[in-house]
Design an enzyme around this catalytic site. Structure first.
Site, PDB file in Angstrom:
ATOM      1  N   LYS A  14      10.307  -3.963 -22.160  1.00 14.46           N
ATOM      2  CA  LYS A  14      11.511  -3.135 -21.927  1.00 14.46           C
ATOM      3  C   LYS A  14      12.023  -2.718 -23.293  1.00 14.46           C
ATOM      4  O   LYS A  14      12.076  -3.551 -24.215  1.00 14.46           O
ATOM      5  CB  LYS A  14      12.546  -3.955 -21.157  1.00 14.46           C
ATOM      6  CG  LYS A  14      13.799  -3.165 -20.768  1.00 14.46           C
ATOM      7  CD  LYS A  14      14.770  -4.000 -19.922  1.00 14.46           C
ATOM      8  CE  LYS A  14      16.006  -3.223 -19.533  1.00 14.46           C
ATOM      9  NZ  LYS A  14      16.960  -4.000 -18.717  1.00 14.46           N
ATOM     10  N   SER A  29      18.537  -1.780 -14.458  1.00 19.21           N
ATOM     11  CA  SER A  29      18.197  -0.870 -15.520  1.00 19.21           C
ATOM     12  C   SER A  29      16.722  -0.942 -15.967  1.00 19.21           C
ATOM     13  O   SER A  29      16.232  -0.036 -16.630  1.00 19.21           O
ATOM     14  CB  SER A  29      19.070  -1.157 -16.745  1.00 19.21           C
ATOM     15  OG  SER A  29      18.822  -2.461 -17.230  1.00 19.21           O
ATOM     16  N   SER A  46      19.578  -6.229 -13.248  1.00 19.31           N
ATOM     17  CA  SER A  46      18.609  -5.273 -13.792  1.00 19.31           C
ATOM     18  C   SER A  46      17.145  -5.664 -13.708  1.00 19.31           C
ATOM     19  O   SER A  46      16.277  -4.825 -13.925  1.00 19.31           O
ATOM     20  CB  SER A  46      18.922  -5.000 -15.262  1.00 19.31           C
ATOM     21  OG  SER A  46      19.869  -3.991 -15.342  1.00 19.31           O
TER      22      SER A  46
HETATM   23  N1  GLN Z   1      23.552  -2.484 -12.706  1.00 17.08           N
HETATM   24  C1  GLN Z   1      24.321  -3.413 -13.470  1.00 17.08           C
HETATM   25  C2  GLN Z   1      25.165  -2.691 -14.500  1.00 17.08           C
HETATM   26  O1  GLN Z   1      25.015  -1.511 -14.635  1.00 17.08           O
HETATM   27  C3  GLN Z   1      23.438  -4.429 -14.115  1.00 17.08           C
HETATM   28  C4  GLN Z   1      22.747  -3.934 -15.308  1.00 17.08           C
HETATM   29  C5  GLN Z   1      21.927  -5.006 -15.984  1.00 17.08           C
HETATM   30  O2  GLN Z   1      21.661  -6.061 -15.403  1.00 17.08           O
HETATM   31  N2  GLN Z   1      21.591  -4.747 -17.223  1.00 17.08           N
HETATM   32  O3  GLN Z   1      25.963  -3.303 -15.150  1.00 17.08           O
END
Ligand code: GLN
Length: 456
Positions: free
Chosen positions: A66, A141, A165
């Site tokens: 990532k 994400s 994410s």
């Molecule tokens: N969707 C969540 C956010 O936007 C989690 C994102 C993540 O785990 N990095 O905060």
């Protein structure tokens, strides 16, 4: 194993992964490729094997990183314009550990900028497509990593999970995704989002691969003082008897086919002799509100370092130092990054700190207690990962609240610091993967992965 036995060469494996990555170029999975270095590393491993030297447990295994994991080869962008061209002088501890076992990075995967989002549409580099439906989102994400594994480009990929994410994109693409216990893997060298909930984990096709990766990467790291002494490799196996399900998550707003998948799995577990326990967890309904106060507050602080002086991109169009900061941050951040910085500074400001941040911190303690209480009644909890399968590209990206609601079932796990494993649980009639999430008490990661085999 096959590589060490010379059945297959590391170079041919890496070449195959790179070719597949090219074949699926339209999915926009990777931000950058690491072709030259990957082939060189693979050739070195083949030479070592030919000389009869000992190689690591992941020798020659290609993987995807990532693009918020720092590593000196190539740029690390975190999916954001403001970090474009940034070459890191350091290597994330997880990357170091994987490389020490011979694993080879073939490329950096796409993500919502700074990991803010649930669809990978907030990336400066454009959205990643779902592995099962080109018109749908990959989830986020860590969308790129999930799709890279789902399409068999690589056997595993790294992810960071601050509020879902890893688990949500894993669910949207039919692969395993683990958010480990907070502190079991090192955060060192991963671009910080919300430091008190950031957890580093993986996407794999099998529980066995997840176990191997956790056994390699878990443990205390001098460079991350929140890491715990290695409990993963010293865990004793525990007999599992009772599985909890959360009453409040079984309601009309959850997709009917996902609720059905959960019922089917519970029935299968009952037939194997496990007891299914219904849990009342009333505090969880506040988890999303708590998360979207605590998390932006930490984001506002963590993103204050991007000033156009120290990292990556700098606006050309500035007359003095103040305008350099302003223009760089204005041009370099995505709208969602800016929204979180503003909300975060607001909830931390002197007039509103007590009303928002402090209250959220107290509610977080209640969420932690609620999980402790739940785990006195059951061994693990089984829930949906999100209320719906993968949605259409463009459907939620301009509606921040709809996007935040994606995280309804995942964020409490991060706030409590407990582990959550997203597991594939069938398909909808329309052919989209369904994911369920197994949640365990802190430090139960090894048993959680082991138990997931009961659900295959
Ligand atoms: N969707 C969540 C956010 O936007 C989690 C994102 C993540 O785990 N990095 O905060």
């Amino acid at each position: 194993m096959k590589i060490a036995n010379k059945d297959i060469s590391a170079v041919s494996l890496v070449k195959e992964a790179l070719e597949k990555a090219k074949k699926y170029k339209d999915y926009n999975i990777f931000i950058s490729m690491n072709e030259e270095a990957a082939l060189k590393e693979a050739a070195e491993i083949d030479e070592k094997i030919a000389r009869g030297e000992k190689v690591g447990k992941l020798a020659g295994v290609p993987f995807a990183l990532k693009d918020n994991f720092l590593s000196p080869d190539g740029q690390t962008t975190a999916g954001a314009h403001i970090l474009e061209g940034f070459k890191s002088p350091v290597t994330a501890t997880i990357v170091e550990k994987l490389k020490a076992e011979g694993a080879i990075v073939i490329g950096r995967t796409n993500l919502d900028a700074f990991a803010h989002g649930s669809s990978t549409e907030n990336s400066y580099f454009g959205p990643t497509r779902n592995a099962y439906d080109f018109e749908r989102v990959a989830g986020g994400s860590s969308g790129g990593s999930a799709v890279a594994v789902a399409l068999d480009i690589v056997p595993f990929a790294t992810g960071s999970d601050t509020g879902g994410s890893i688990r949500q994109p894993a669910a949207f693409n039919g692969v395993y995704g683990l958010k480990p216990t907070y502190g079991s893997t090192s955060r060192y060298g991963v671009v910080a989002m919300a430091s008190s909930t950031d957890s580093m984990g993986f996407f794999t096709k099998t529980p066995e691969d997840m176990d191997l990766l956790m056994s390699i990467t878990s443990g205390q790291d001098k460079k991350d003082l929140t890491t715990l002494p290695d409990f993963y490799n010293t865990s004793e196996s525990k007999e599992v008897k009772r599985i909890g399900i959360i009453k409040d998550f079984d309601n009309e707003s959850v997709d009917a086919e996902i609720r059905e998948a959960l019922k089917t799995k519970c029935e299968a577990l009952r037939n194997k002799g496990f007891e299914i326990v219904e849990l009342d967890m009333p505090v969880l309904k506040y988890a999303l509100a708590v998360y979207y106060i605590i998390q932006p507050a930490e984001v506002a602080s963590n993103l204050s370092r991007y000033d156009g002086v120290r990292y990556g991109f700098r606006s050309e169009d500035s007359k003095d130092l103040d305008s350099l900061y302003e223009k760089t941050r204005d041009e370099g951040f995505m709208p969602e990054n800016k929204r979180r910085i503003m909300i975060g500074n607001f909830v931390l400001s002197s007039g509103f700190y007590d009303a928002y941040f402090l209250k959220a911190a107290k509610a977080r303690t209640l969420i932690i207690k609620e999980y402790e209480d739940a785990f006195s009644k059951c061994d693990f909890i089984l829930t949906p990962v999100s209320s719906n399968p993968a949605f259409k590209l463009g459907e939620k990206v301009n509606d921040p609240v709809a996007m935040y609601l994606e995280d309804l079932m995942s964020v409490s796990v991060n706030l409590a610091g407990v582990p959550g494993l997203s597991i594939p649980a069938g398909m909808t009639k329309a052919g989209l993967p369904i994911g369920l999430q197994l949640v365990g008490p802190r430090r139960s990661d090894k048993n959680l992965i082991e138990f997931s085999k009961e659900l295959i």
